[in-house]
Motif scaffolding. Structure first.
Motif, short mmCIF file in Angstrom:
data_model
loop_
_atom_site.label_atom_id
_atom_site.label_comp_id
_atom_site.label_asym_id
_atom_site.label_seq_id
_atom_site.Cartn_x
_atom_site.Cartn_y
_atom_site.Cartn_z
N GLY A 196 0.79 -1.23 0.00
CA GLY A 196 0.00 0.00 0.00
C GLY A 196 0.82 1.27 0.00
N ASP A 197 2.13 1.14 -0.17
CA ASP A 197 3.04 2.29 -0.21
C ASP A 197 3.25 2.87 1.19
OD1 ASP A 197 4.80 4.09 -1.39
OD2 ASP A 197 3.47 4.39 -3.12
N PHE A 198 3.99 3.98 1.26
CA PHE A 198 4.38 4.57 2.54
C PHE A 198 3.22 5.30 3.22
CE2 PHE A 198 8.32 4.59 -0.04
CZ PHE A 198 9.15 3.86 0.79
N THR A 199 3.36 5.47 4.53
CA THR A 199 2.48 6.38 5.26
C THR A 199 3.06 7.79 5.17
OG1 THR A 199 3.63 6.17 7.39
CG2 THR A 199 1.96 4.51 6.88
N ASP A 200 2.36 8.76 5.71
CA ASP A 200 2.82 10.15 5.67
C ASP A 200 4.03 10.39 6.56
OD1 ASP A 200 0.78 10.71 3.92
OD2 ASP A 200 -0.60 11.40 5.50
N PHE A 201 4.33 9.44 7.44
CA PHE A 201 5.43 9.64 8.39
C PHE A 201 6.66 8.79 8.06
CE2 PHE A 201 1.35 10.24 10.53
CZ PHE A 201 1.47 11.55 10.97
N ALA A 202 6.69 8.21 6.87
CA ALA A 202 7.79 7.31 6.51
C ALA A 202 9.07 8.10 6.23
CB ALA A 202 7.41 6.50 5.28
N ARG A 203 10.17 7.52 6.66
CA ARG A 203 11.49 8.10 6.37
C ARG A 203 12.05 7.35 5.16
NH1 ARG A 203 16.51 8.75 10.71
NH2 ARG A 203 17.69 10.28 9.48
N LYS A 204 11.77 7.83 3.98
CA LYS A 204 12.06 7.12 2.75
C LYS A 204 13.55 7.03 2.45
CE LYS A 204 7.66 8.62 0.74
NZ LYS A 204 7.01 9.30 -0.41
N SER A 205 14.34 7.89 3.04
CA SER A 205 15.77 7.90 2.74
C SER A 205 16.54 6.84 3.54
CB SER A 205 16.37 9.27 3.03
OG SER A 205 16.21 9.60 4.40
N LYS A 206 15.88 6.16 4.48
CA LYS A 206 16.56 5.19 5.34
C LYS A 206 15.81 3.86 5.41
CE LYS A 206 19.83 8.04 6.70
NZ LYS A 206 21.27 7.82 6.40
N VAL A 207 15.33 3.38 4.28
CA VAL A 207 14.62 2.10 4.26
C VAL A 207 15.63 0.98 4.56
CG1 VAL A 207 13.28 0.49 2.88
CG2 VAL A 207 12.93 2.96 2.63
N GLN A 208 15.27 0.10 5.49
CA GLN A 208 16.19 -0.95 5.94
C GLN A 208 15.80 -2.31 5.36
OE1 GLN A 208 16.24 -0.88 10.22
NE2 GLN A 208 16.72 1.30 10.33
N LEU A 209 16.81 -3.06 4.95
CA LEU A 209 16.62 -4.41 4.44
C LEU A 209 17.49 -5.36 5.27
CD1 LEU A 209 15.61 -6.55 2.45
CD2 LEU A 209 17.46 -5.84 0.88
N ILE A 210 16.84 -6.31 5.93
CA ILE A 210 17.56 -7.29 6.76
C ILE A 210 17.40 -8.65 6.10
CG2 ILE A 210 17.78 -8.31 9.06
CD1 ILE A 210 16.38 -5.81 10.16
N ARG A 211 18.51 -9.19 5.63
CA ARG A 211 18.47 -10.48 4.96
C ARG A 211 18.22 -11.60 5.97
NH1 ARG A 211 17.63 -9.58 -0.41
NH2 ARG A 211 19.21 -8.18 -1.29
N GLU A 212 17.60 -12.65 5.49
CA GLU A 212 17.34 -13.80 6.35
C GLU A 212 18.66 -14.37 6.90
OE1 GLU A 212 15.26 -18.22 6.13
OE2 GLU A 212 16.00 -17.22 4.34
N GLY A 213 18.68 -14.61 8.19
CA GLY A 213 19.88 -15.15 8.82
C GLY A 213 20.91 -14.12 9.18
N SER A 214 20.64 -12.84 8.89
CA SER A 214 21.58 -11.77 9.19
C SER A 214 20.95 -10.80 10.18
CB SER A 214 21.98 -11.02 7.92
OG SER A 214 22.79 -9.89 8.23
#
Length: 248
Positions: A196-214
């Motif tokens: 559904g895309d971002f909310t109005d309070f999203a910090r789009k410049s710091k999206v985090q991706l955590i890989r499985e097992g990491s």
């Protein structure tokens, strides 16, 4: 001699004398010696008789029976339902896999087979991989890292475990956070769109991706990914995307 005495008494005293003689005779009989033949027999008078009633048995002790709580007072045990997401299924010997390749300069046939007894599979260009003990997402990353950049400049790998449903996760400042079913290759920007895309309070410049097992989070600027799709990372089963909240 007694008879002579009786006659004398009868003659002199009449009837009174006879009575005296009879009284003396009876007195002599009463004072005769007792018969000692039965002297040793025990006295069986009622006062000395021993009671022969059988002893009464001691009352049986009543065993303590633990009380059983009534149905109304019984408390049903609480069941704790875990809300943690289940980890993806680990591959094992004998599992059937379908591995598809895309984004290659030429079409390559998909792998369709089972994990061998030694836990390995052999893919295109005669490359062997240890598959048993890994999750599908881990195997996908290992295959891609082997082929890129050693053999290809770009490659997308999809490992499909027959009968298994796989997921990735998106949380934080998106409109529909939660677990998302993995149906094939998908990038980070597309994964956010499916929520559904971002909310109005999203910090789009710091999206985090955590890989499985990491435990380490990779950070991406969403706007830069839109400008340069080549930087848009692929999402694999078990990965987690977190969108932090921006400061006002």
């Amino acid at each position: 001699m007694i008879m002579i005495s009786v006659r004398k008494l009868t003659g002199r005293g009449g009837l009174l004398g006879v009575c005296l003689v009879v009284a003396l005779f009876l007195t002599g009989c009463h004072t005769s010696k007792p018969d000692t033949r039965f002297a040793d027999l025990p006295d069986l008078t009622p006062s000395s008789a021993t009671s022969t009633q059988p002893p009464q048995a001691a009352p049986a002790s009543t065993a303590a029976v633990p009380s059983t709580p009534s149905a109304g007072s019984a408390t049903a045990p609480l069941t704790t339902v875990s809300t943690a997401a289940s980890s993806p299924e680990t591959l094992k010997v004998g599992d059937s896999l379908v591995i598809a390749y895309s984004d290659l300069p030429e079409l390559k046939p998909a792998f369709n087979g089972q994990i061998r007894q030694d836990g390995t599979i052999t893919l295109i260009l005669d490359q062997t991989f240890a598959a048993a003990g890994k999750t599908p997402g881990e195997l996908e990353r290992e295959i891609r890292e082997r082929y890129v950049p050693n053999f290809y400049t770009r490659m997308t790998v999809t490992v499909m475990h027959e009968g298994a449903t796989r997921f990735y996760y998106v949380d934080g400042e998106v409109k529909m956070p939660g677990r998302q079913q993995y149906t094939g290759p998908i990038t980070l920007t597309r994964a956010i769109s499916t929520c559904g895309d971002f909310t109005d309070f999203a910090r789009k410049s710091k999206v985090q991706l955590i890989r499985e097992g990491s435990k380490k989070a990779e950070k991406f600027n969403y706007r830069k990914l839109l400008r340069d799709p080549s930087l848009d990372p692929l999402i694999y089963p078990g990965d987690k995307i977190h969108v932090p909240r921006r400061f006002l």
